[in-house]
Design a protein around this motif. Structure first.
Motif, mmCIF file in Angstrom:
data_model
loop_
_atom_site.group_PDB
_atom_site.id
_atom_site.type_symbol
_atom_site.label_atom_id
_atom_site.label_comp_id
_atom_site.label_asym_id
_atom_site.label_seq_id
_atom_site.Cartn_x
_atom_site.Cartn_y
_atom_site.Cartn_z
ATOM 1 N N ALA A 18 0.879 -1.427 0.027
ATOM 2 C CA ALA A 18 0.021 -0.048 -0.013
ATOM 3 C C ALA A 18 0.623 1.265 -0.122
ATOM 4 C CB ALA A 18 -1.073 0.105 1.130
ATOM 5 N N ASP A 19 2.138 1.400 0.737
ATOM 6 C CA ASP A 19 2.793 2.416 0.979
ATOM 7 C C ASP A 19 3.758 2.748 0.165
ATOM 8 O OD1 ASP A 19 0.754 3.621 2.773
ATOM 9 O OD2 ASP A 19 2.453 4.046 4.320
ATOM 10 N N TYR A 20 4.596 1.593 -0.548
ATOM 11 C CA TYR A 20 5.775 1.882 -0.974
ATOM 12 C C TYR A 20 5.491 2.673 -2.114
ATOM 13 C CZ TYR A 20 9.921 0.831 -3.743
ATOM 14 O OH TYR A 20 10.956 0.926 -4.663
ATOM 15 N N PRO A 21 4.654 2.639 -3.239
ATOM 16 C CA PRO A 21 4.503 3.616 -4.063
ATOM 17 C C PRO A 21 4.375 5.046 -3.723
ATOM 18 C CG PRO A 21 3.008 1.402 -4.510
ATOM 19 C CD PRO A 21 3.679 1.645 -3.172
ATOM 20 N N ASN A 22 3.730 5.187 -2.701
ATOM 21 C CA ASN A 22 3.558 6.453 -2.143
ATOM 22 C C ASN A 22 4.773 7.093 -1.683
ATOM 23 O OD1 ASN A 22 0.695 6.704 -2.370
ATOM 24 N ND2 ASN A 22 0.434 5.653 -0.441
ATOM 25 N N ALA A 23 5.495 6.328 -0.818
ATOM 26 C CA ALA A 23 7.026 6.731 -0.496
ATOM 27 C C ALA A 23 7.704 6.998 -1.784
ATOM 28 C CB ALA A 23 7.614 5.559 0.192
ATOM 29 N N VAL A 24 7.672 6.371 -2.846
ATOM 30 C CA VAL A 24 8.571 6.649 -4.062
ATOM 31 C C VAL A 24 8.140 7.875 -4.620
ATOM 32 C CG1 VAL A 24 9.197 5.935 -6.248
ATOM 33 C CG2 VAL A 24 9.049 4.019 -4.335
ATOM 34 N N GLU A 25 6.986 8.023 -4.806
ATOM 35 C CA GLU A 25 6.381 9.334 -5.363
ATOM 36 C C GLU A 25 6.843 10.773 -4.695
ATOM 37 O OE1 GLU A 25 1.783 11.161 -6.612
ATOM 38 O OE2 GLU A 25 2.146 9.315 -5.587
ATOM 39 N N SER A 26 6.917 10.333 -3.327
ATOM 40 C CA SER A 26 7.236 11.687 -2.426
ATOM 41 C C SER A 26 8.725 12.063 -2.428
ATOM 42 C CB SER A 26 7.198 11.123 -0.802
ATOM 43 O OG SER A 26 7.811 10.445 -0.392
ATOM 44 N N LYS A 27 9.463 11.074 -2.948
ATOM 45 C CA LYS A 27 10.944 11.219 -2.894
ATOM 46 C C LYS A 27 11.554 11.695 -1.672
ATOM 47 C CE LYS A 27 10.718 12.446 -7.994
ATOM 48 N NZ LYS A 27 10.885 13.524 -8.777
ATOM 49 N N SER A 28 10.851 11.164 -0.578
ATOM 50 C CA SER A 28 11.421 11.414 0.649
ATOM 51 C C SER A 28 12.277 10.501 1.349
ATOM 52 C CB SER A 28 10.383 11.794 1.663
ATOM 53 O OG SER A 28 10.748 11.761 2.880
ATOM 54 N N GLU A 29 13.484 10.871 1.527
ATOM 55 C CA GLU A 29 14.570 9.995 2.048
ATOM 56 C C GLU A 29 14.195 9.217 3.191
ATOM 57 O OE1 GLU A 29 17.609 7.238 1.709
ATOM 58 O OE2 GLU A 29 16.931 8.876 0.213
ATOM 59 N N SER A 30 13.475 10.056 4.171
ATOM 60 C CA SER A 30 13.099 9.308 5.390
ATOM 61 C C SER A 30 12.110 8.153 5.033
ATOM 62 C CB SER A 30 12.762 10.519 6.431
ATOM 63 O OG SER A 30 11.350 10.881 5.794
ATOM 64 N N GLU A 31 11.095 8.622 4.299
ATOM 65 C CA GLU A 31 10.173 7.703 3.934
ATOM 66 C C GLU A 31 10.571 6.484 3.185
ATOM 67 O OE1 GLU A 31 7.217 7.795 5.033
ATOM 68 O OE2 GLU A 31 7.374 9.687 5.828
ATOM 69 N N LEU A 32 11.506 6.534 2.110
ATOM 70 C CA LEU A 32 12.196 5.370 1.390
ATOM 71 C C LEU A 32 13.013 4.590 2.467
ATOM 72 C CD1 LEU A 32 13.191 7.090 -1.703
ATOM 73 C CD2 LEU A 32 11.369 5.473 -1.436
ATOM 74 N N ALA A 33 13.655 5.118 3.545
ATOM 75 C CA ALA A 33 14.581 4.615 4.597
ATOM 76 C C ALA A 33 13.515 3.668 5.385
ATOM 77 C CB ALA A 33 15.128 5.526 5.372
ATOM 78 N N GLU A 34 12.341 4.354 5.620
ATOM 79 C CA GLU A 34 11.614 3.676 6.546
ATOM 80 C C GLU A 34 11.026 2.293 5.692
ATOM 81 O OE1 GLU A 34 7.307 4.640 9.052
ATOM 82 O OE2 GLU A 34 7.290 5.073 6.761
ATOM 83 N N GLN A 35 10.786 2.346 4.312
ATOM 84 C CA GLN A 35 10.235 1.111 3.595
ATOM 85 C C GLN A 35 11.293 0.094 3.406
ATOM 86 O OE1 GLN A 35 7.130 1.116 2.073
ATOM 87 N NE2 GLN A 35 6.917 2.913 3.514
ATOM 88 N N ARG A 36 12.865 0.514 3.598
ATOM 89 C CA ARG A 36 13.688 -0.353 3.349
ATOM 90 C C ARG A 36 13.791 -0.994 4.719
ATOM 91 N NH1 ARG A 36 16.208 3.972 0.184
ATOM 92 N NH2 ARG A 36 17.124 4.891 1.971
ATOM 93 N N SER A 37 13.752 -0.583 6.068
ATOM 94 C CA SER A 37 13.812 -1.160 7.044
ATOM 95 C C SER A 37 12.592 -2.110 7.235
ATOM 96 C CB SER A 37 13.602 -0.121 8.139
ATOM 97 O OG SER A 37 12.255 0.496 8.225
ATOM 98 N N PHE A 38 11.417 -1.720 6.433
ATOM 99 C CA PHE A 38 10.244 -2.854 6.672
ATOM 100 C C PHE A 38 10.795 -4.053 5.784
ATOM 101 C CE2 PHE A 38 7.007 0.965 7.056
ATOM 102 C CZ PHE A 38 7.285 0.917 8.469
ATOM 103 N N ILE A 39 11.273 -3.957 4.643
ATOM 104 C CA ILE A 39 11.329 -5.150 3.804
ATOM 105 C C ILE A 39 12.422 -6.148 4.398
ATOM 106 C CG2 ILE A 39 13.274 -3.998 2.159
ATOM 107 C CD1 ILE A 39 10.664 -6.699 1.517
ATOM 108 N N ALA A 40 13.510 -5.203 5.176
ATOM 109 C CA ALA A 40 14.623 -5.929 5.820
ATOM 110 C C ALA A 40 14.130 -6.915 6.715
ATOM 111 C CB ALA A 40 15.528 -4.967 6.503
ATOM 112 N N ASP A 41 13.174 -6.215 7.564
ATOM 113 C CA ASP A 41 12.273 -6.996 8.586
ATOM 114 C C ASP A 41 11.749 -8.368 8.070
ATOM 115 O OD1 ASP A 41 13.297 -5.477 10.750
ATOM 116 O OD2 ASP A 41 11.386 -4.276 10.828
#
Length: 629
Positions: free
Chosen positions: A46-69
């Motif tokens: 649900a949220d990864y496409p929005n994070a990419v669209e936002s181009k926010s590094e903090s949001e993308l870092a959050e997504q990377r932590s999720f997939i690592a988990d």
């Protein structure tokens, strides 16, 4: 991405500590980890496409932590999830680079469905949630941050990042479903003020999860359409609006259907889950018993409605139950795989439960059921009537009529009074035993007709000595043949029509009338055509019909007894044609094959004997005439 959307109950990360499940946790620990992994992937979907669209590094870092988990959770599950690791790591590679939002979302969605199947996960409550209890829990545990009305406007909320969810916000709720809320309530969200509530029971967490969706809705007015709990738990508000209209949304998660069908399927699911637990503990005998209970007490009581709505699904369920039971009997490690497939099929059945067919749908289903169940019986009755008419034994016609009408009376009584008596094992046993008795009588009828078709002297004397030729024994036999040929189909039809009558009694009534008319026309047609056929041709055709029907009923009867574990099962690679009583099982196929080949062997043997007699007669005539040459 708007940080207010990364809120505790919308963010689907299930935050159990990443430690390997101990042996004491067992299956329950594994189930939590499966749910956690599913939750992470749902969040990314649900949220990864929005994070990419936002181009926010903090949001993308959050997504990377999720997939690592997610990768770590898959490792935690060990061999059970090993097959999913390459796919999860492929998603991780894309997320780490911030690439392909649409592809990542699609891959996560596919992984979620496959993981639910592999883990045998339940995504809905086991009974209707208690919204009063949910309201109480919300006020006690949630209102301090989310506010008493769920608007997320408490003073303390201003100090939080992300801020607590506003459950009145349409955009927020559009991406949320009760199953996601349930998981977050269960485990909390790391890095936020949202704690988990592991001390709440499963029932309490579901009640709270469903209550959240009523906060922004106006008062419920009217009666909503019947929708299964499985669908309500896994659908968003926009999904339900698209399916049932905006006017019903306020009531759908407030007034739950009194769904006997879904409750019965949940009983089956509970027994299958217990079978898997016992199988894991090495109690294969107990697992087999639980699987049998799941089928008889969970699926059988609602099989009629399920089959009327989705016969292919019922066939898959029956096959899956037999395969799982066989795995338990053999102590096979594949029991877990078979059991998880069963859980998925049961949930699929639940998603379609609770829906009622309209009058016209029930009418056509009733007509089709009567034609399907009554075709074999009417052909048999018509063949007997045509044979008796051809033999000018009309005084025995009423015996045949008495036989099949008696069977219909018994079926009518079963329809009126036998709903509970003919449920579960009782119905299967009765169908199986009646089917085997019918096989014996049909074989007797075939032999009776065949004997007369080959007795020219009998044919010559028949018109003068009809009563003596048939005899009282044959009279009883005619009655029994007609009675047993119709009885099994009568019982089965009664049980089917009971289920359909719950949706539309008028549809069943008119469909039954139409079916009776068609079947009577069939009887009259076969009777008239049969009367015009030569005696030998008629008797031969009737014998073939009787034997073919006996083969079909033999397969169905054995299969019914196998379903209640009265007979063993021995699956083999073969086709499945339930209408013809053909099942991929050696226990039923071998007797069917022997019964089908029996008449062929008999005909071949008779022809060989006749050929020998003819040869012997020819030699004798030749020897007597030789001296005259």
């Amino acid at each position: 991405m708007n940080r207010t959307r990364a809120l505790p109950l919308l963010s689907l990360l299930l935050a159990l500590p990443l430690t390997t499940a101990s042996a004491d946790e067992g299956t329950a620990g594994d189930e939590r980890t499966w749910h956690r992994l599913v939750g992470i992937l749902q969040y990314l979907q649900a949220d990864y496409p929005n994070a990419v669209e936002s181009k926010s590094e903090s949001e993308l870092a959050e997504q990377r932590s999720f997939i690592a988990d997610a990768v770590e959770a898959a490792h935690e599950l060990g061999p059970k999830a090993a097959g999913f690791l390459p796919r999860i790591e492929q998603v991780k590679a894309q997320v780490d680079q911030g690439h392909d939002p649409a592809g990542v979302s699609r891959a996560c969605g596919e992984l979620v469905e496959d993981l639910v199947l592999a883990g045998g996960l339940a995504r809905s409550p086991r009974k209707p949630p208690d919204l009063t209890q949910g309201q109480h829990l919300f006020q006690v545990s949630c209102s301090a941050c989310h506010g008493p009305e769920g608007r997320g406007d408490m003073p303390i909320a201003q100090t939080m990042d992300p801020k607590p969810a506003n459950f009145h916000d349409a955009e927020t709720m559009a991406g949320l479903m009760p199953y996601k809320a349930f998981n977050t309530i269960s485990f909390g969200v790391p890095g936020t003020a949202m704690p988990g509530f592991p001390t709440l029971s499963e029932e309490q967490r579901w009640s709270l999860a469903f209550y959240l969706f009523t906060l922004r809705q106006p008062p419920c007015e009217g009666t909503p359409p019947s929708v299964s709990l499985e669908r309500l738990a896994t659908a968003t508000d926009p999904d339900l609006v698209a399916e049932h209209g905006e006017k019903n949304l306020a009531c759908l998660r407030r007034k739950f259907p009194d769904a006997d069908e879904e409750r019965s399927l949940l009983v089956a699911r509970t027994h299958v889950e217990e079978a898997l637990r016992k199988g894991t503990a090495g109690d294969m005998s107990g697992a087999r018993t639980e699987l049998l209970e799941a089928y008889l007490n969970g699926v059988e009581p609602v099989e009629i409605k399920l089959r009327a709505r989705n016969p292919e699904l019922v066939t898959k369920l029956e096959r899956a139950f037999l395969q799982a039971r066989l795995a338990a009997e053999r102590g096979s490690p594949h029991l877990q795989d078979e059991g998880h497939e069963l859980l998925t099929l049961l949930d699929q059945a639940r998603r379609g439960s609770g829906t009622s067919a309209d009058m016209w749908s029930v009418l056509w289903l009733t007509l089709l059921i009567l034609l399907r169940e009554g075709f074999e019986a009417t052909i048999i009755v018509a063949a007997l009537l045509a044979a008796l008419r051809k033999m000018q034994a009309m005084q025995h016609v009423r015996v045949v009529h008495a036989g099949w009408t008696s069977a219909l009376v018994v079926g009518a009584l079963a329809f009126l009074f036998g709903r509970h008596l003919l449920a579960g094992a009782n119905r299967e046993l009765l169908e199986g035993i009646t089917g085997l008795v019918a096989v014996a009588m049909l074989v007797y009828a075939a032999l009776w007709l065949n004997a007369r078709s080959n007795m020219s002297r009998f044919m010559g004397e028949l018109r003068q000595k009809m009563q003596g030729a048939l005899g009282s024994g044959s009279t009883l036999g005619l009655f029994t043949i007609a009675f047993t040929a119709v009885l099994r189909e009568s019982f089965e039809t009664a049980v089917f029509l009971q289920g359909l009558a719950l949706d539309s009694a008028s549809g069943v009534m008119w469909g039954s009338l139409a079916g009776v008319v068609v079947l009577l026309a069939l009887v009259l047609f076969v009777n008239r055509v049969g009367y015009k056929l030569p005696m030998k041709t008629l008797f031969t055709a009737s014998t073939v019909v009787l034997m073919a029907t006996a083969v079909i009923l033999l397969g169905k009867g054995i299969h019914s007894l196998q379903e209640v574990a009265a007979l063993p099962i021995a699956p083999i690679p073969f086709i499945n044609v339930e209408l013809l009583g053909i099942f991929p099982d050696a226990i039923s196929l071998v007797p069917q094959l022997l019964l089908a080949l029996g008449p062929l062997a008999f005909v071949l043997r008779r022809r060989i004997r006749q050929a020998r007699e003819a040869a012997a007669t020819g030699q004798g005539q030749g020897g007597a005439g030789a001296p005259l040459v």
